[in-house]
Design an enzyme around this catalytic site. Structure first.
Site, short mmCIF file in Angstrom:
data_model
loop_
_atom_site.label_atom_id
_atom_site.label_comp_id
_atom_site.label_asym_id
_atom_site.label_seq_id
_atom_site.Cartn_x
_atom_site.Cartn_y
_atom_site.Cartn_z
CG HIS A 66 -2.13 0.85 1.05
ND1 HIS A 66 -2.05 2.22 0.96
CD2 HIS A 66 -3.43 0.55 0.91
CE1 HIS A 66 -3.27 2.72 0.78
NE2 HIS A 66 -4.12 1.72 0.75
NE ARG B 115 -3.42 7.15 -2.50
CZ ARG B 115 -3.58 6.05 -3.20
NH1 ARG B 115 -3.47 6.09 -4.51
NH2 ARG B 115 -3.85 4.91 -2.61
#
Ligand SMILES: Cc1cc2nc3c(=O)[nH]c(=O)nc-3n(C[C@H](O)[C@H](O)[C@H](O)COP(=O)(O)OP(=O)(O)OC[C@H]3O[C@@H](n4cnc5c(N)ncnc54)[C@H](O)[C@@H]3O)c2cc1C
Ligand code: SF4
Ligand code: SF4
Ligand code: FES
Lengths: 587, 238
Positions: A254, A270
């Site tokens: 990740h 994000r």
């Protein structure tokens, strides 16, 4: 030696283990769940994002279907998943979401009317959809398909299953660590375990056994996984004659784990419009993924970060290199309302306040696509051990191929748990329970002797288990990370070999007591090393780049490797044996 | 800057009584949990304490930090000035050093509240097919479902410490959460019988220590009050 027999035994009290136990109980089997920690502490509780299921309720998922979910999953997995499994999963997960609803999961609902998205788009939910289970957007999907409960989906699912399990009368024993499988002639008859309350070895036998022990994150130095995710169930199987693991080299990283703690910063940052910067304060994702930029998939963002680091653009820090995640422009109100966990974690672990500061992030291990190889009924019978099943993250029935789609693993826990229970019921009625007493006694004695030996040598000179574990984790994060190459992997192999040689002579400190964390680590250290070896050997042999397996020296996908890696442990040669299995492309 | 830290040590089953041991640690992290990890790594690997998620979601690491029930992973070092004293969470069975048996406590709650409600698969399917609820209601349930079963509220409650049979805030909260859920099969009468008692809502002295110490900031004060009012109203009708 007391022997506790249950018709069905479940190792692991996470989502997969509990779901299976409920089904077994409801189908009339007497079932015992063994769990290292009280079930709610399982790492499933940390999952935030949600569950992919093609309910097609939201206007942004109106065209969704099982076929689209199938396509997204196959594509995400670099066409390495088992299409039959994917098809089965995409169908069943829809029912599972509704079933969880009836068990009390507070799914977020659709409110009819117009809504402005963070990117300025306006959407309008219809009157008919009002009150139905809502879905959110997630990377890599054609439609909005991720059902969720605000930002604690895993926690809410765990709560519902725990209540349901209590209601069905499932017997749960927590604070107990399974140590080895009891097996004879490639059939499993239960496990030996260390009782962490009494410090004694106990024996649990069964007619049919399920492993649902979660991920392997903690064989890496940097991982978003909880402290107990050490792959202990996978290691049990690997060390049992015939036990087969698949695709262990397929590890997902990740991109936004906090530095230095590796606590996950949710993708939501994000998704909601956060930016990523390098040391020159450039939005480097514009270079690597001009269209999607920060919204590119996990593996692309992780890879881009490492490439930036290689050209000297990472921010250097005493704790290690990192990049910056910037969500300041989202504003205090948005952060407080929608990204509260991010705020709390950043303040606590990195001493930064995302409302006014940049957040330091770097890729960390996140998910293992590989695991205990089973067929579509989650049985390991055709892969070396009869009477044994696996479900959840510890299993590889091969839903995820070489890259998991975000939101597919929570769904997998409940679907595979339920299916495994169905298989176990069948297995139970087809098989008599006939282990020889000698087999049970032998395994029990072997584990007791391990404890005695640790106590005898406690406090004497020698390398400690915690040092070996530390070394092993460092090797893995260094050489088996986002990018791999022949040179590094060979070094890793050599290092792991060296660590393995030392493990038999390793010692614990003088303050011996058998339910201390040090003893737990000592007992599982060898298994962790062997697991690490399967990852490294699998990666070394796979001379191509595919999904989240990236080789610097073989940057392209190679057709000859469109195969599933199978690994077994050879105790005579003390080495990993590799085999391949064909994958099919169509249902 | 070295930090002085005093920890209650206890080996279950051994002759030695619990005692405090002091350590000097140079912190390399920001939380009390990281101090404990450092001690485990560099000074005494046998130190026992519970943690899994290290991010405030699993409820493992509740302990008494300078006399207050808190999550070790959610207590920043700059909040605890000077030296730190750490003891296991009171009110639960001690399992060694800082580890306590919150698991058994909470499983018992779920067992008590289970009430043998068994649905047929068909009933389940019907319920699923009619899954239509206001988001507001779901968000309300969500808010009440945030409990991580850490036990802080239980050990902060003077009533629990005096009367071991008193339900405690987490149990009452969970009952209220289930009673508020239209999908749940347990009836109002069930809840009334279980909790309209002196060991239930009427035992609560409403001093609200629980509310101040819940690390998830769950509105315990208002939830317990709503639950009491709901049961009182039921009492009139039943
Ligand atoms: C931070 C984070 C966020 C995530 N978010 C999402 C998401 O939004 N959506 C999604 O789909 N997936 C997500 N995932 C992945 C997903 O949460 C996991 O894959 C899934 O929860 C695993 O469930 P499980 O039941 O297989 O294992 P776990 O929940 O890890 O449970 C393992 C169980 O096994 C027990 N156990 C382990 N070893 C032993 C032993 N030796 N003896 C006895 N018991 C043992 C443990 O006590 C535990 O009860 C996330 C993962 C992480 C790390
Ligand atoms: S209000 Fe007081 S008596 Fe009631 S549960 Fe909370 S702490 Fe205990
Ligand atoms: S209500 Fe709060 S303090 Fe009490 S157990 Fe739940 S999370 Fe912990
Ligand atoms: S370690 Fe999970 S709450 Fe602290």
């Amino acid at each position: 030696m007391e022997i506790i027999y249950s018709q069905a035994l479940v190792i692991g009290g996470g989502l997969a283990g509990l779901r299976a136990a409920i089904e077994l109980k409801e189908r009339g089997l007497d079932v015992t769940v063994l769990s290292l920690v009280p079930p709610l502490r399982s790492h499933s509780s940390a999952a935030m994002g949600g569950v992919q299921a093609a309910l097609a309720t939201s206007c942004m998922g109106a065209r969704d279907s099982v076929a689209l979910h199938f396509e997204d999953t196959m594509k995400g997995g670099a066409y390495m998943s088992d299409p039959e499994v994917v098809n089965c999963f995409c169908n069943r997960v829809i029912d599972s979401v509704y079933q969880l609803d009836s068990w009390g999961v507070p799914w977020t609902r659709i409110t009819a009317g117009r809504r402005v998205l963070s990117d300025g788009r306006v959407i309008s939910e219809s009157f008919e959809s009002h009150g139905k289970i809502a879905a959110r957007n997630f990377g890599g999907t054609a439609q909005w398909r991720t059902c969720y409960c605000s930002d604690t989906t895993g926690h809410n699912m765990m709560r519902a299953l725990l209540r349901k399990a209590a209601g069905s009368g499932v017997k749960i024993i927590d604070r107990i660590r399974a140590l080895s499988l009891i097996s004879e002639d490639n059939r499993c008859y239960g496990v030996t375990a260390l009782d962490l309350r009494s410090g004694k070895i106990r024996v649990f036998t069964s007619s049919t056994t399920l492993i649902a022990t979660g991920g392997i994150g903690r064989i890496f130095k940097y991982s978003t996984n909880g402290s107990i995710c050490t792959g202990s169930g996978q290691a049990l199987v690997l060390q049992s004659p015939g036990g087969t693991l698949a695709n262990m080299e397929a590890v997902q990283f990740h991109p936004t784990a906090l530095v230095p703690s590796s606590v996950l910063v949710t993708e939501g940052c994000r998704g909601d419009g956060g930016y990523l910067y390098n040391s020159k304060m450039e939005r480097f994702m514009e270079k690597y993924s001009p269209d999607k930029k920060e919204l590119a998939s996990r593996d692309i963002v992780s890879r881009s970060m490492i490439l930036e680091e290689r050209i000297g653009n990472a921010v250097e820090n005493t704790w290690g290199n990192h990049f910056w995640l910037d969500i300041r422009h989202l504003g205090k109100e948005h952060i407080d309302r929608h990204l509260r966990e991010v705020s709390e974690n950043s303040i606590c672990f990195a001493g930064v306040d995302p409302v006014k500061d940049l957040i330091p992030v770097y890729p960390a291990q996140h998910y293992a696509m590989g695991g205990i190889r089973t067929d579509i009924s989650l049985s390991a019978q055709n892969y070396g051990i009869a009477g044994l099943f696996a479900a959840g993250e510890s299993a590889c029935w091969d839903l995820h191929g070489f890259n998991r789609l975000g939101g597919n693993s929570l769904g997998e826990t409940v679907v595979s748990g339920e299916l495994a229970a169905e298989g176990m019921c069948e297995n139970f009625s087809n098989n008599g329970y006939t282990p020889s007493a000698a087999v049970i006694t032998k395994e029990y004695k072997r584990q007791c002797e391990r404890l005695v030996k640790l106590e005898e040598k406690a406090g004497s000179n020698g390398v400690t288990f915690s040092k070996l574990t530390f070394d092993l984790r460092s090797v893995m994060s260094r050489y088996a990370g986002v990018f791999r190459n022949e040179e590094g992997l060979k070094l890793a192999k050599k290092e792991l070999g060296r660590i393995l040689e030392k493990v038999d002579g390793a010692v614990v400190s003088k303050n011996f007591y058998s339910m201390s964390p040090e003893i737990e680590n000592a007992l599982e250290c060898r298994g962790m090393i062997l697991l690490a070896m399967t990852v490294v050997e699998g990666a070394l042999a796979r001379k191509e780049s595919r999904g989240c397996h990236n080789r610097d020296d073989y940057p392209d996908m190679a057709e000859e490797y469109q195969k599933r890696t199978l690994t077994r442990w050879n105790n005579d040669t003390q080495s990993v044996m590799i085999d391949y299995e064909d994958v099919s492309l169509h249902v | 800057m070295y930090k002085k830290i005093k920890i209650l040590r206890y080996k279950p089953g051994s002759e030695t009584k619990p005692y405090f041991e002091s350590y000097d640690v140079e912190p390399d992290g920001d939380t009390v949990l990281s101090l404990l990890q450092q001690i485990q790594k560099y000074i005494d690997p046998s130190l026992k304490f519970d943690y899994v998620c290290r991010s405030g979601v699993c409820g493992s690491c509740a302990m008494l930090i300078n006399g207050k029930p808190r999550l070790a992973c959610r207590t920043c070092l700059n909040e605890v000035k000077g030296s730190v004293t750490i003891a296991p969470l009171p009110g639960f069975l001690m399992l060694g050093d800082l580890s306590v048996d919150t698991g058994s406590y909470f499983i018992k709650i779920h067992n008590r509240q289970a009430l043998n409600v068994i649905r047929s698969k068909q009933q389940e399917a019907e319920l699923a097919a009619n899954s239509n609820y206001e988001n507001e209601l779901m968000m309300h349930l969500y808010e009440l479902d945030r409990c991580i079963e850490c036990g802080c509220c239980v050990s902060a409650c003077a009533t629990v410490q005096m009367n071991a049979d008193f339900a405690g805030a987490a149990e009452l909260l969970n009952a209220w959460r289930l009673m508020s859920d239209p999908r749940d099969d347990r009836t109002n009468k069930d809840w009334y019988e279980l909790y309209a008692t002196d060991n239930g809502v009427f035992g609560c002295t409403a001093l609200l220590a629980c509310d101040s110490y819940c690390p998830k900031n769950i509105p315990l004060a208002s939830s317990l009050a709503s639950f009491r009012v709901a049961l009182l109203k039921l009492g009139v009708r039943l």
